[in-house]
Design a protein around this motif. Sequence first.
Motif, PDB file in Angstrom:
ATOM      1  N   TYR A   5       0.933  -1.285  -0.114  1.00  0.00           N
ATOM      2  CA  TYR A   5      -0.032   0.048   0.009  1.00  0.00           C
ATOM      3  C   TYR A   5       0.801   1.277  -0.003  1.00  0.00           C
ATOM      4  CZ  TYR A   5      -3.209  -3.886   1.284  1.00  0.00           C
ATOM      5  OH  TYR A   5      -3.946  -4.709   1.401  1.00  0.00           O
TER       6      TYR A   5
ATOM      7  N   VAL B 248       3.936  -5.139   1.487  1.00  0.00           N
ATOM      8  CA  VAL B 248       3.518  -6.018   2.287  1.00  0.00           C
ATOM      9  C   VAL B 248       4.085  -7.512   1.651  1.00  0.00           C
ATOM     10  CG1 VAL B 248       1.538  -7.137   3.158  1.00  0.00           C
ATOM     11  CG2 VAL B 248       1.455  -4.625   2.850  1.00  0.00           C
TER      12      VAL B 248
ATOM     13  N   ALA C 209      -0.969 -16.102  10.063  1.00  0.00           N
ATOM     14  CA  ALA C 209      -1.771 -15.447  11.161  1.00  0.00           C
ATOM     15  C   ALA C 209      -2.293 -14.178  10.505  1.00  0.00           C
ATOM     16  CB  ALA C 209      -0.656 -15.300  12.137  1.00  0.00           C
ATOM     17  N   ASN C 210      -3.042 -13.408  11.395  1.00  0.00           N
ATOM     18  CA  ASN C 210      -3.522 -12.105  11.010  1.00  0.00           C
ATOM     19  C   ASN C 210      -2.268 -11.266  10.475  1.00  0.00           C
ATOM     20  OD1 ASN C 210      -6.177 -11.843  11.128  1.00  0.00           O
ATOM     21  ND2 ASN C 210      -6.143 -11.715  13.426  1.00  0.00           N
ATOM     22  N   GLY C 211      -2.468 -10.512   9.678  1.00  0.00           N
ATOM     23  CA  GLY C 211      -1.870  -9.098   9.200  1.00  0.00           C
ATOM     24  C   GLY C 211      -0.465  -9.704   8.595  1.00  0.00           C
ATOM     25  N   VAL C 212      -0.531 -10.935   7.915  1.00  0.00           N
ATOM     26  CA  VAL C 212       0.802 -11.399   7.146  1.00  0.00           C
ATOM     27  C   VAL C 212       0.673 -11.034   5.715  1.00  0.00           C
ATOM     28  CG1 VAL C 212       1.357 -13.191   8.980  1.00  0.00           C
ATOM     29  CG2 VAL C 212       0.095 -13.733   6.944  1.00  0.00           C
ATOM     30  N   GLY C 213      -0.477 -10.665   5.022  1.00  0.00           N
ATOM     31  CA  GLY C 213      -0.550 -10.273   3.618  1.00  0.00           C
ATOM     32  C   GLY C 213      -1.366 -11.318   2.882  1.00  0.00           C
ATOM     33  N   LYS C 214      -2.321 -12.137   3.725  1.00  0.00           N
ATOM     34  CA  LYS C 214      -3.182 -12.955   2.781  1.00  0.00           C
ATOM     35  C   LYS C 214      -4.110 -12.173   1.819  1.00  0.00           C
ATOM     36  CE  LYS C 214      -4.568 -15.079   6.651  1.00  0.00           C
ATOM     37  NZ  LYS C 214      -4.119 -14.040   7.658  1.00  0.00           N
ATOM     38  N   SER C 215      -4.732 -11.449   2.792  1.00  0.00           N
ATOM     39  CA  SER C 215      -5.764 -10.376   1.867  1.00  0.00           C
ATOM     40  C   SER C 215      -5.221  -9.464   0.859  1.00  0.00           C
ATOM     41  CB  SER C 215      -6.614  -9.779   2.780  1.00  0.00           C
ATOM     42  OG  SER C 215      -7.428 -10.442   3.827  1.00  0.00           O
ATOM     43  N   THR C 216      -3.859  -9.190   1.097  1.00  0.00           N
ATOM     44  CA  THR C 216      -3.061  -8.292   0.204  1.00  0.00           C
ATOM     45  C   THR C 216      -2.950  -9.146  -1.231  1.00  0.00           C
ATOM     46  OG1 THR C 216      -2.143  -7.086   1.967  1.00  0.00           O
ATOM     47  CG2 THR C 216      -0.859  -6.772   0.146  1.00  0.00           C
TER      48      THR C 216
ATOM     49  N   LYS D  75      -6.136  -9.356  -2.834  1.00  0.00           N
ATOM     50  CA  LYS D  75      -6.424  -7.875  -3.687  1.00  0.00           C
ATOM     51  C   LYS D  75      -5.314  -7.558  -4.784  1.00  0.00           C
ATOM     52  CE  LYS D  75      -7.899  -5.758   0.762  1.00  0.00           C
ATOM     53  NZ  LYS D  75      -7.531  -4.695   1.651  1.00  0.00           N
TER      54      LYS D  75
ATOM     55  N   GLU E  69     -13.303 -10.891   2.535  1.00  0.00           N
ATOM     56  CA  GLU E  69     -13.152 -10.997   3.986  1.00  0.00           C
ATOM     57  C   GLU E  69     -14.165  -9.943   4.432  1.00  0.00           C
ATOM     58  OE1 GLU E  69      -9.274 -10.059   5.477  1.00  0.00           O
ATOM     59  OE2 GLU E  69      -9.967  -9.977   7.507  1.00  0.00           O
TER      60      GLU E  69
HETATM   61  N1  LIG Z   1      -5.651  -0.502   3.042  1.00  0.00           N
HETATM   62  C1  LIG Z   1      -4.373  -0.639   3.901  1.00  0.00           C
HETATM   63  N2  LIG Z   1      -3.528   0.303   3.727  1.00  0.00           N
HETATM   64  C2  LIG Z   1      -2.282  -0.067   4.319  1.00  0.00           C
HETATM   65  N3  LIG Z   1      -1.873  -0.906   4.906  1.00  0.00           N
HETATM   66  C3  LIG Z   1      -2.602  -2.338   4.902  1.00  0.00           C
HETATM   67  C4  LIG Z   1      -4.018  -1.819   4.423  1.00  0.00           C
HETATM   68  N4  LIG Z   1      -4.604  -3.305   4.302  1.00  0.00           N
HETATM   69  C5  LIG Z   1      -3.635  -3.985   5.066  1.00  0.00           C
HETATM   70  N5  LIG Z   1      -2.779  -3.102   5.352  1.00  0.00           N
HETATM   71  C6  LIG Z   1      -1.488  -3.833   6.035  1.00  0.00           C
HETATM   72  O1  LIG Z   1      -0.940  -5.046   5.348  1.00  0.00           O
HETATM   73  C7  LIG Z   1      -0.476  -5.957   6.052  1.00  0.00           C
HETATM   74  C8  LIG Z   1      -1.169  -7.147   5.458  1.00  0.00           C
HETATM   75  O2  LIG Z   1      -2.388  -7.157   5.677  1.00  0.00           O
HETATM   76  P1  LIG Z   1      -3.630  -8.270   4.976  1.00  0.00           P
HETATM   77  O3  LIG Z   1      -3.036  -8.652   3.702  1.00  0.00           O
HETATM   78  O4  LIG Z   1      -4.865  -7.649   5.182  1.00  0.00           O
HETATM   79  O5  LIG Z   1      -3.313  -9.217   6.340  1.00  0.00           O
HETATM   80  P2  LIG Z   1      -4.116 -10.660   6.410  1.00  0.00           P
HETATM   81  O6  LIG Z   1      -5.111 -10.734   5.261  1.00  0.00           O
HETATM   82  O7  LIG Z   1      -3.262 -11.834   6.408  1.00  0.00           O
HETATM   83  O8  LIG Z   1      -4.792 -10.777   7.719  1.00  0.00           O
HETATM   84  C9  LIG Z   1      -0.953  -5.597   7.538  1.00  0.00           C
HETATM   85  O9  LIG Z   1       0.317  -5.222   8.327  1.00  0.00           O
HETATM   86  C10 LIG Z   1      -1.839  -4.418   7.374  1.00  0.00           C
HETATM   87  O10 LIG Z   1      -1.724  -3.391   8.208  1.00  0.00           O
END
Ligand SMILES: Nc1ncnc2c1ncn2[C@@H]1O[C@H](COP(=O)(O)OP(=O)(O)O)[C@@H](O)[C@H]1O
Lengths: 243, 297
Positions: free
Chosen positions: A20, A25, A44-51, A54, A92
Amino acid sequence: MAKDSNNKNLLTLENIESGYGKVKVLHNVSLKIKEGQIVTIVGANGVGKSTTIKTILGLIKPSSGQIKFKNELINSLETYKIIAKGIGYSPEGREVFGNLNVYENLRIGAYTVSKDDFTKRLEEVYQLFPRLKERKNQEASSLSGGEQQMLAIARALMQDPDLLILDEPSLGLAPIIAEEIFNRLAEINQMGTTILLIEQNVNLALHLSDHAYVMEKGKFVLDEKASILAQNDYVKKTYMGIA
Amino acid sequence: MDLTYIFQQVLNALSLGSMLALLAVGYTMIYGVLGLINFAHGEVFMIGAFTAMYAITGLGFPLPIALILAIIASVLAGVLLERFCYRPVQGSGDITLFITSLAASIGIRSLFVMLFGSRSMQFPMPKYLQGIRFWGDILITDLNLIIFVFTVIITLILSFFIKNTKLGIAMRGVSYNKQTAEAMGINSTSIIVATFVIGSALAAVAGVAWGLQYGNVRPAMGYHPGISGFIAAVLGGIGNISGAAISGFLLGVGQVLFVAFLPSVYSGFRPLFVWIVLFIILFYKPTGLFRSNIKWE
Ligand SMILES: Nc1ncnc2c1ncn2[C@@H]1O[C@H](COP(=O)(O)OP(=O)(O)O)[C@@H](O)[C@H]1O
Ligand SMILES: [Mg+2]
């Protein structure tokens, strides 16, 4: 399931860097999904799965690397064009359109297909989720969490996608509902839809999947057949709470 | 001050109420998909009125053709606004959008003052709209009736369209969550453009109605109706089409009654009414102008 050996690649990621703005990430992420498979990403949470998801969908653009869907480079396409190539997405947190009723949500899911295909597909999807048919005129915001998740999946199935991507479909659901949803996913896959699944319920996910990736700090640290990962000591200890 | 008088005033307000209703519906739709109070909407309305005026007096076209040209001009203005003012600043926050739209409004108005001067120009009314009829002691102009009926029909058609068509459903989806809508295969940019097209076309109709009703047009004519239409949109609940239309009517009637009950020296105070309404809204719901769950009806 021997689906993973000979089939063609449906989706491949090669050395993807993404994030981002200035915040990186994903680091050097590569992934392969073959036609007919169910592939899971756990972590785990916040590792970049949703990223990762996206980035595949073009909601954020990778700064380097290649994404191919059906052998076609899709890196720089707009999201709506990527979707139209045959990807269904259940986000999600479900993100159903709370201001629309169930039917209207499904209509939007079928935005890229013809009216005839929509009508036909609607019946098939209602068969898969009879509860949605009962509630077709009900506003999506008034549904229970489990029903909203079913709607999000049904909506993603409306264009009869080649690849169904689900981001944490069991999040916040009672175990019994989560199991019901996973049973549906198995059915959907048997009918020929390839699935990319993000899941924190590692036990359920590994049982369902053919292949799995483990993500830590924006990198894949393990990449194995799901049945093998399920026996991996590190995975058992770290992600399944089994000492 | 008897009932006949009040009823007469309400009838007189039908056309004003209709114009505000048409403007409010445009405001509410555009706010829905863009999260933007399009302050230049009053100028889109003015451009429609000017175009029709010029088509009639300058080019000698009949009113129906002038109306169509007005719609084309306003739609063009709306689409250009979206493309060159709002799209470039998308996602840069409420305040940026707010200021951009205010600047666009002032810019267009100033441009028209430069081109045409700030004075009123006459807007001719065709003979066939000049009829009046009496119901007992009550007088009603044909124009008033026609504008009202026309507006009701347009609003009903639009509501049906928003409720039932794929494009209408997509508009509501984009209003609720643009990113998710994109991830369902919707090109949200084209949906936003379509919304500007519809909203601007309605503003053109309102502009022509204004010209007919008051007999003149001028560059600043969009200011007060614009504000009133916007307030009606807020009153109706942002995103609520029928709510906006009904609030527009009520605000029009309210304005007329407001001055009807004041001594005639205060007749210039009509616009004050909407500011009072705005003050009351802000007093009871300070966040009311910006936050709302978008739920198109
Ligand atoms: N819209 C965003 N803007 C900036 N940072 C983001 C955004 N969405 C997620 N992040 C950061 O990117 C990292 C990975 O997030 P995310 O992919 O959502 O993790 P997961 O899905 O594995 O829980 C996290 O550190 C989160 O804080
Ligand atoms: Mg996530």
